[in-house]
Design an enzyme around this catalytic site. Structure first.
Site, short mmCIF file in Angstrom:
data_model
loop_
_atom_site.label_atom_id
_atom_site.label_comp_id
_atom_site.label_asym_id
_atom_site.label_seq_id
_atom_site.Cartn_x
_atom_site.Cartn_y
_atom_site.Cartn_z
NE ARG A 189 -2.09 -2.38 3.16
CZ ARG A 189 -2.54 -2.85 4.33
NH1 ARG A 189 -3.66 -2.39 4.84
NH2 ARG A 189 -1.84 -3.75 4.99
NE ARG A 218 28.92 24.18 -0.46
CZ ARG A 218 29.79 23.56 -1.27
NH1 ARG A 218 30.08 22.29 -1.11
NH2 ARG A 218 30.40 24.22 -2.23
CE LYS A 278 34.78 23.00 -0.82
NZ LYS A 278 35.98 22.33 -1.01
CE1 TYR A 294 32.36 28.01 -2.29
CE2 TYR A 294 34.20 28.49 -3.75
CZ TYR A 294 33.51 27.61 -2.92
OH TYR A 294 33.99 26.34 -2.74
CG ASN A 342 35.38 43.85 6.31
OD1 ASN A 342 34.36 43.48 6.89
ND2 ASN A 342 35.33 44.57 5.20
C1 UD1 Z 1 -1.96 -6.45 11.25
C2 UD1 Z 1 -2.85 -7.43 12.03
C3 UD1 Z 1 -4.13 -6.69 12.44
C4 UD1 Z 1 -3.76 -5.48 13.27
C5 UD1 Z 1 -2.79 -4.57 12.50
C6 UD1 Z 1 -2.30 -3.46 13.38
C7 UD1 Z 1 -2.39 -9.63 11.13
C8 UD1 Z 1 -2.86 -10.72 10.26
N1 UD1 Z 1 -3.18 -8.57 11.22
O1 UD1 Z 1 -2.65 -6.09 10.06
O2 UD1 Z 1 -4.97 -7.55 13.20
O3 UD1 Z 1 -4.96 -4.78 13.59
O4 UD1 Z 1 -1.66 -5.32 12.06
O5 UD1 Z 1 -1.46 -2.59 12.67
O6 UD1 Z 1 -1.35 -9.75 11.74
N2 UD1 Z 1 4.96 -8.73 8.05
C9 UD1 Z 1 6.03 -9.62 7.92
N3 UD1 Z 1 5.90 -10.69 7.10
C10 UD1 Z 1 4.76 -10.95 6.41
C11 UD1 Z 1 3.67 -10.05 6.55
C12 UD1 Z 1 3.80 -8.96 7.38
O7 UD1 Z 1 7.08 -9.42 8.54
O8 UD1 Z 1 4.74 -11.96 5.69
C13 UD1 Z 1 5.12 -7.54 8.92
C14 UD1 Z 1 4.93 -6.22 8.20
O9 UD1 Z 1 6.18 -5.70 7.75
C15 UD1 Z 1 4.31 -5.33 9.26
C16 UD1 Z 1 3.62 -6.30 10.20
O10 UD1 Z 1 4.11 -7.58 9.91
O11 UD1 Z 1 5.30 -4.60 9.98
C17 UD1 Z 1 2.11 -6.27 10.02
O12 UD1 Z 1 1.79 -6.56 8.66
P1 UD1 Z 1 0.73 -5.71 7.86
O13 UD1 Z 1 0.64 -6.26 6.51
O14 UD1 Z 1 0.97 -4.27 8.03
O15 UD1 Z 1 -0.60 -6.14 8.66
P2 UD1 Z 1 -1.93 -5.31 8.82
O16 UD1 Z 1 -2.77 -5.53 7.63
O17 UD1 Z 1 -1.63 -3.91 9.19
MG MG Z 2 0.08 -2.77 9.21
#
Ligand code: UD1
Ligand code: MG
Length: 447
Positions: free
Chosen positions: A16, A330, A348, A363, A374
């Site tokens: 997103r 800088r 600089k 400069y 001065n």
């Molecule tokens: C998630 C929660 C949701 C909560 C929300 C709060 C789940 C399924 N849902 O949704 O209930 O309300 O966070 O912000 O957990 N990530 C990984 N590996 C993956 C997928 C995600 O490391 O395969 C990490 C992402 O980088 C992120 C975090 O997990 O930091 C949450 O993932 P994201 O996709 O943002 O979940 P949300 O849809 O926000």
């Molecule tokens: Mg999230």
């Protein structure tokens, strides 16, 4: 907090954000989202930190200076991410883990501590917050007061969407229970992902207690999924940083139009005017006036100094100095106490000793300027000969006439003078007066 291992989930694709940059590397107030989360974990006293990252994040991760990375090769969901983290470590019997999403930069050490405190001897605790209009956080489904499961918005029924308690994305868990629950996860949902949130239902169905920690003020629990949310978090973080300095005795005329980074030192009774950005570990003394429209990055400023509408990068300015309006410092320039730099002067790698002045349109690069010298309007150090940068030295009390061109390498002695429009190609001795193009000695002043 001893014995608690934190696991930060940060490998998500961040679709997103519509970005080539991994989501948690997007910055607010000069630091990546993930940096803030790691800082909050340190605040909570948690030292054992494992961060789940994607393969593309490996090179950028080291710069964050915290946590040990574990790579999740494919992003199959938050449940899968936690499983990858746990599988990379040997099981610790009786171990406790604190699991947090990496996309909530406003989180604080106190919130993490509240989650681990609520775990007690149970299987799981989780931070919840009230829903707000259009919240896309998972909904907490309770039965007879007990937390039964979490349903993601995309999988929720209309009745479930109306639930007013939501999931923040911070969980404290008994490590062995977590391992067991994760093994039972399925990906039969709208996103075909292994949801960590489904671990709640697995544990509750097995008779384990899930302890919710309801935080009424959800402002610090914002999860960032797109750039609009990032802007909301940035405004809030900025407000927090300004508030801290104001409490410490700094006047910030318009906090909404002041852009501070963390880890700055700003002295008491310094006044910051609007549209000013200060970052990269800058240090500012007491009683200064900074702005409006100033940008300071890795700048060190003494006491009672004025910086108006100017840019100061990687440079040092002493006490009682004046910079601006419209100056640009800088390249590790150093200004001693009482120096005055005026409009449209670029410095600089310049060193100006105390009381030296360059008030207009200059400069000055690769130069040292002696005490009380001065530098007249329009003076240029011609420091580049097409191949190399060369140095200019201007002595104490020297007087550089307007529109002088100082062709480096060149040295102007103490008390020397150059006439207006001089093109100085040879060294000028102490007390000597030169003028012309090329500059030649003028007759001695009649005594
Ligand atoms: C998630 C929660 C949701 C909560 C929300 C709060 C789940 C399924 N849902 O949704 O209930 O309300 O966070 O912000 O957990 N990530 C990984 N590996 C993956 C997928 C995600 O490391 O395969 C990490 C992402 O980088 C992120 C975090 O997990 O930091 C949450 O993932 P994201 O996709 O943002 O979940 P949300 O849809 O926000
Ligand atoms: Mg999230």
């Amino acid at each position: 907090m001893s014995g608690v291992r934190a696991i930060v989930l940060a490998a998500g694709k961040g679709t997103r954000m519509k970005s080539a940059v991994p989501k948690v590397f997007h910055e607010l107030c000069g630091r990546p989202m993930l940096w803030w989360v790691l800082r909050a974990l340190r605040e909570a006293g948690i030292e054992d930190v494992v961060v789940v990252i994607s393969p593309e994040m490996e090179s950028g991760f080291a710069a964050l200076g915290g946590g040990e990375a574990v790579v999740q090769k494919e992003q199959l969901g938050t449940g899968h991410a936690l499983r990858v983290a746990l599988e990379s470590r040997t099981p610790r019997s009786g171990g406790r883990i604190l699991v947090t999403n990496g996309d909530m930069p406003l989180v604080t050490g106190e919130i993490f501590a509240a989650a681990t405190d609520a775990l007690g001897a149970d299987a799981m605790a989780l931070v919840t917050l009230p829903a707000w209009p259009e919240s896309n956080f998972g909904r907490i489904v309770r039965r007879a007061e007990r937390v039964e499961r979490i349903v993601e918005v995309r999988d929720a029924t209309a009745d479930e969407l109306a639930i007013e308690e939501t999931n923040a994305g911070i969980y404290a868990m008994d490590e062995a229970k977590a391992r067991g629950a994760l093994a039972a996860l399925r990906n039969e949902n709208a996103q075909r992902e292994y949801y960590l949130t489904d671990a709640v239902a697995v544990l509750a169905a097995g008779g384990d207690r899930i302890n919710p920690v309801l935080l009424r003020d959800g402002r610090n629990l914002l999860g960032i999924n797109d750039r609009a949310e990032l802007a909301v978090a940035r405004a809030r973080m900025s407000e927090r940083l300004c508030a801290q300095h104001m409490r410490d005795g700094v006047t910030i005329v318009d906090p909404e139009r002041t852009y501070l980074e963390p880890e700055l030192a700003i002295g008491r009774d310094t006044v910051i005017y609007p549209n000013t950005a200060i970052g990269r570990l800058s240090r500012i003394g007491e009683g200064c006036t900074i702005g409006p429209n100033a940008r300071l990055s890795n700048a060190t400023i003494g006491a009672r100094t004025e910086v108006r509408e100017s840019v100061i990068l990687d440079s040092v300015v002493g006490d009682d100095a004046h910079v601006g309006p419209f100056a640009h410092l800088r390249g590790e320039s150093v200004l001693a106490n009482g120096v005055r730099i005026g409009n449209f002067v670029e410095l600089k790698n310049a060193r100006l000793e105390s009381g030296a002045k360059a008030s207009h349109l200059s400069y000055l690069g690769d130069v040292t300027v002696g005490e009380d010298a001065n530098v007249g309007a329009g003076t240029i150090t011609c420091n580049f000969d097409g191949k190399r940068k060369n140095r200019t030295k201007i002595g104490k009390r020297a007087f550089i006439g307007s529109n002088s061109s100082l062709v480096a390498p060149v040295e102007i002695g103490d008390d020397a003078l150059t006439g207006a429009g001089s093109v100085v190609t040879k060294d000028v001795a102490a007390g000597e007066r030169v003028a012309g193009n090329p500059a030649r000695p003028l007759p001695k002043k009649p005594s």
